[in-house]
Motif scaffolding. Sequence first.
Motif, PDB file in Angstrom:
ATOM      1  N   GLN A  72       0.831  -1.209   0.000  1.00 28.65           N
ATOM      2  CA  GLN A  72       0.000   0.000   0.000  1.00 28.65           C
ATOM      3  C   GLN A  72       0.862   1.253   0.000  1.00 28.65           C
ATOM      4  O   GLN A  72       0.527   2.227  -0.670  1.00 28.65           O
ATOM      5  N   LEU A  73       1.957   1.245   0.749  1.00 31.82           N
ATOM      6  CA  LEU A  73       2.840   2.414   0.817  1.00 31.82           C
ATOM      7  C   LEU A  73       3.424   2.740  -0.556  1.00 31.82           C
ATOM      8  O   LEU A  73       3.568   3.912  -0.915  1.00 31.82           O
ATOM      9  N   ARG A 124       2.065   2.196  -3.375  1.00 30.79           N
ATOM     10  CA  ARG A 124       1.005   2.603  -4.303  1.00 30.79           C
ATOM     11  C   ARG A 124       0.462   3.983  -3.971  1.00 30.79           C
ATOM     12  O   ARG A 124      -0.268   4.555  -4.752  1.00 30.79           O
ATOM     13  N   SER A 125       0.771   4.506  -2.782  1.00 33.63           N
ATOM     14  CA  SER A 125       0.222   5.816  -2.405  1.00 33.63           C
ATOM     15  C   SER A 125       1.170   6.951  -2.695  1.00 33.63           C
ATOM     16  O   SER A 125       2.245   6.832  -3.119  1.00 33.63           O
TER      17      SER A 125
END
Length: 131
Positions: free
Chosen positions: A127-128, A130-131
């Motif tokens: 997630q990190l 992709r953000s």
Amino acid sequence: MSVTKLTFQRWLAGAQEPCGDAATVLEFWLGHSIKELLGPAPAVRFERAEYAPAVRDLVRLSDQWHGRPDLEEAFVDGYGRHLTADEVELWECEAGLDALSGIQSGMTHHDPELVERGHRTLARLHQLTRS
């Protein structure tokens, strides 16, 4: 007394800044509570301690506050500062290595909680990116 124990004692006494290289104890896992580790009589076993980046101990500890900004802020208040950009980058690397190690160890020793923590960490790291 070993250098690791001496460094850790200085850190506990507040005589050494807990950043950069420090004695890490690698004891933050599901089998230990924060009270056991940081209470009046810490239950830290030094046989796994080594001289390494201080952020390494935060890898497993940070799993406890994921999704709980109140707990993360309480930790930051107690720690005295936010992690630097370099420490965050190192934390991400250490977290990935710890996740893979945990999955392997959990599979070998039939420990589903350890495998799940490893998968949770990898998902968080994904997630990190992709953000």
